[in-house]
Design a protein around this motif. Structure first.
Motif, PDB file in Angstrom:
ATOM      1  N   PHE A 105      93.231 -28.877  59.875  1.00 57.47           N
ATOM      2  CA  PHE A 105      93.586 -28.139  58.668  1.00 57.47           C
ATOM      3  C   PHE A 105      92.786 -28.616  57.462  1.00 57.47           C
ATOM      4  CE2 PHE A 105      96.833 -26.406  61.177  1.00 57.47           C
ATOM      5  CZ  PHE A 105      97.488 -25.407  60.486  1.00 57.47           C
ATOM      6  N   GLY A 106      92.706 -29.933  57.258  1.00 56.08           N
ATOM      7  CA  GLY A 106      92.022 -30.457  56.080  1.00 56.08           C
ATOM      8  C   GLY A 106      90.580 -30.028  56.013  1.00 56.08           C
ATOM      9  N   LEU A 107      89.865 -30.104  57.144  1.00 60.50           N
ATOM     10  CA  LEU A 107      88.455 -29.719  57.156  1.00 60.50           C
ATOM     11  C   LEU A 107      88.285 -28.218  57.018  1.00 60.50           C
ATOM     12  CD1 LEU A 107      86.931 -32.041  59.914  1.00 60.50           C
ATOM     13  CD2 LEU A 107      86.649 -32.201  57.435  1.00 60.50           C
ATOM     14  N   GLY A 108      89.089 -27.450  57.743  1.00 62.89           N
ATOM     15  CA  GLY A 108      88.959 -26.003  57.717  1.00 62.89           C
ATOM     16  C   GLY A 108      89.257 -25.389  56.363  1.00 62.89           C
ATOM     17  N   LYS A 109      89.963 -26.130  55.512  1.00 58.43           N
ATOM     18  CA  LYS A 109      90.353 -25.617  54.205  1.00 58.43           C
ATOM     19  C   LYS A 109      89.655 -26.343  53.053  1.00 58.43           C
ATOM     20  CE  LYS A 109      94.909 -24.151  55.885  1.00 58.43           C
ATOM     21  NZ  LYS A 109      95.233 -22.951  55.116  1.00 58.43           N
ATOM     22  N   SER A 110      88.582 -27.080  53.361  1.00 57.03           N
ATOM     23  CA  SER A 110      87.947 -27.895  52.323  1.00 57.03           C
ATOM     24  C   SER A 110      86.435 -27.731  52.246  1.00 57.03           C
ATOM     25  CB  SER A 110      88.293 -29.373  52.528  1.00 57.03           C
ATOM     26  OG  SER A 110      89.665 -29.614  52.312  1.00 57.03           O
ATOM     27  N   PHE A 111      85.904 -26.608  52.778  1.00 50.53           N
ATOM     28  CA  PHE A 111      84.495 -26.323  52.529  1.00 50.53           C
ATOM     29  C   PHE A 111      84.273 -26.217  51.014  1.00 50.53           C
ATOM     30  CE2 PHE A 111      84.865 -25.078  56.928  1.00 50.53           C
ATOM     31  CZ  PHE A 111      83.601 -25.285  57.470  1.00 50.53           C
ATOM     32  N   ALA A 112      83.015 -26.292  50.587  1.00 48.03           N
ATOM     33  CA  ALA A 112      82.699 -26.232  49.157  1.00 48.03           C
ATOM     34  C   ALA A 112      83.305 -24.995  48.508  1.00 48.03           C
ATOM     35  CB  ALA A 112      81.185 -26.234  48.956  1.00 48.03           C
ATOM     36  N   SER A 113      84.012 -25.204  47.413  1.00 49.43           N
ATOM     37  CA  SER A 113      84.640 -24.146  46.598  1.00 49.43           C
ATOM     38  C   SER A 113      85.807 -23.458  47.304  1.00 49.43           C
ATOM     39  CB  SER A 113      83.611 -23.102  46.156  1.00 49.43           C
ATOM     40  OG  SER A 113      82.586 -23.694  45.382  1.00 49.43           O
ATOM     41  N   PHE A 114      86.373 -24.077  48.354  1.00 54.73           N
ATOM     42  CA  PHE A 114      87.508 -23.478  49.055  1.00 54.73           C
ATOM     43  C   PHE A 114      88.847 -23.791  48.384  1.00 54.73           C
ATOM     44  CE2 PHE A 114      86.449 -22.131  53.678  1.00 54.73           C
ATOM     45  CZ  PHE A 114      85.346 -21.429  53.240  1.00 54.73           C
ATOM     46  N   GLY A 115      88.810 -24.357  47.168  1.00 58.60           N
ATOM     47  CA  GLY A 115      90.043 -24.615  46.427  1.00 58.60           C
ATOM     48  C   GLY A 115      89.977 -24.096  45.000  1.00 58.60           C
ATOM     49  N   PRO A 116      89.774 -22.785  44.803  1.00 63.43           N
ATOM     50  CA  PRO A 116      89.766 -22.256  43.436  1.00 63.43           C
ATOM     51  C   PRO A 116      91.138 -22.417  42.786  1.00 63.43           C
ATOM     52  CG  PRO A 116      88.931 -20.630  45.013  1.00 63.43           C
ATOM     53  CD  PRO A 116      89.577 -21.720  45.807  1.00 63.43           C
ATOM     54  N   THR A 117      91.169 -22.878  41.550  1.00 66.42           N
ATOM     55  CA  THR A 117      92.422 -23.001  40.809  1.00 66.42           C
ATOM     56  C   THR A 117      92.200 -22.598  39.364  1.00 66.42           C
ATOM     57  OG1 THR A 117      91.990 -25.335  40.335  1.00 66.42           O
ATOM     58  CG2 THR A 117      93.375 -24.862  42.251  1.00 66.42           C
ATOM     59  N   GLY A 118      93.291 -22.229  38.688  1.00 65.88           N
ATOM     60  CA  GLY A 118      93.212 -21.877  37.278  1.00 65.88           C
ATOM     61  C   GLY A 118      94.008 -20.607  36.989  1.00 65.88           C
ATOM     62  N   PRO A 119      93.711 -19.884  35.929  1.00 65.73           N
ATOM     63  CA  PRO A 119      92.734 -20.313  34.922  1.00 65.73           C
ATOM     64  C   PRO A 119      93.274 -21.388  33.977  1.00 65.73           C
ATOM     65  CG  PRO A 119      93.701 -18.233  34.284  1.00 65.73           C
ATOM     66  CD  PRO A 119      94.249 -18.552  35.655  1.00 65.73           C
ATOM     67  N   VAL A 120      94.612 -21.528  33.945  1.00 64.01           N
ATOM     68  CA  VAL A 120      95.256 -22.480  33.038  1.00 64.01           C
ATOM     69  C   VAL A 120      96.447 -23.103  33.741  1.00 64.01           C
ATOM     70  CG1 VAL A 120      94.562 -21.281  30.913  1.00 64.01           C
ATOM     71  CG2 VAL A 120      96.706 -20.639  32.054  1.00 64.01           C
ATOM     72  N   VAL A 121      96.980 -24.174  33.156  1.00 67.38           N
ATOM     73  CA  VAL A 121      98.249 -24.765  33.588  1.00 67.38           C
ATOM     74  C   VAL A 121      99.311 -24.348  32.575  1.00 67.38           C
ATOM     75  CG1 VAL A 121      99.528 -26.912  33.962  1.00 67.38           C
ATOM     76  CG2 VAL A 121      97.156 -26.716  34.739  1.00 67.38           C
TER      77      VAL A 121
END
Length: 269
Positions: free
Chosen positions: A157-173
């Motif tokens: 799971f960790g590798l399959g979901k951690s390619f470059a830019s595979f964690g977009p977040t935002g735009p604000v908290v």
């Protein structure tokens, strides 16, 4: 449409708070108290493209699987009796807009998620107190390459979901008090304008307070850590036939009270 305006926290606070948002999380209660009366006359305009991830350097990234009954059903699993927890790696985090490269030979999928940002050290906290440890909520995509995720004698799971830019977040908290009900937030996504997900966090099997409490009884959560809280039904893996992201596809993600993410997928060179 009104213009987006921002305050430079370091300048407005005369250096009392760092320009690094990750540093500010360690003083979140103090920061939010200052923000109530912070000077706002020297605002500057910004666009989504100016923003990066609002949690650039969390010490820990947790992710929850099968946290909506509908998603568990489409995945062919019974409802979990305890949270299904895995991790994503910090290097996958990116901001609310941009291009994402598709791994060669993969089946890349979308997963719209509410993301919890921790505001102070939490260890052994109760469900009743858990929300007081939350700095705020943001929006994320737990992008998943399904072939890598399912490879090996045990899932990766960790590798399959951690390619470059595979964690977009935002735009604000957004602080929890800004929501009419922080336990009921609508969210979803479209691919090339076609609706793929449309859910509500009121359908969580394990709500935010229970996730924070359960995790804190095993590990110490630190200020600035984040929790991807799971995805509603509608992922590509659960469709018949299955649907995966292709070069040129545009993924638009939204959550009420938080905002939008916009990403375009590119073929690997």
């Amino acid at each position: 449409m009104s213009e987006n305006l921002a305050v430079d926290v370091e300048k407005a606070s005369a250096g009392a708070f760092s320009a690094s948002i990750q540093d500010v999380y360690s003083r979140w209660d103090e920061f939010t108290e200052w923000a109530k009366s912070a000077p706002v006359e020297n605002t500057v305009p910004f666009t989504l493209d100016d923003l990066g991830t609002p949690t650039p350097n969390p010490s820990q990234i947790f992710a929850i699987g099968l946290n909506y009954a509908s998603h568990a059903a489409e995945s062919g699993f019974n409802l979990p009796e305890s949270p299904v927890v895995f991790t994503k790696y910090q290097s996958c985090l990116t901001g609310p807009t941009g291009d994402i490269v598709l791994p060669k030979g993969g089946n890349t999928d979308w997963e719209t998620e509410l993301v919890v940002v921790i505001g102070k050290s939490a260890s052994g906290v109760s469900v009743a107190d858990a929300w007081s440890y939350v700095a705020g909520l943001t929006l994320g995509q737990d992008i998943s390459e399904r072939i890598t995720q399912a490879s090996g004698p045990a899932p990766q799971f960790g590798l399959g979901k951690s390619f470059a830019s595979f964690g977009p977040t935002g735009p604000v908290v957004v602080t929890p008090d800004e929501f009419p009900n922080p336990d009921s937030i609508k969210l979803g996504c479209t691919v090339n304008g076609v609706e793929m997900q449309n859910g509500d966090t009121s359908d969580f099997i394990f709500p935010v307070s229970e996730l924070v409490s359960r995790l804190s009884k095993i590990v110490t959560l630190r200020a600035g850590d984040i929790i991807f809280t799971g995805t509603p039904a509608g992922v590509g893996l659960g469709r018949s036939p299955q649907v995966y992201l292709q070069p040129g596809d545009k993924l638009d993600t939204w959550a009420e009270g938080i905002g939008e993410l916009h990403h375009v997928f590119m073929a690997a060179s």
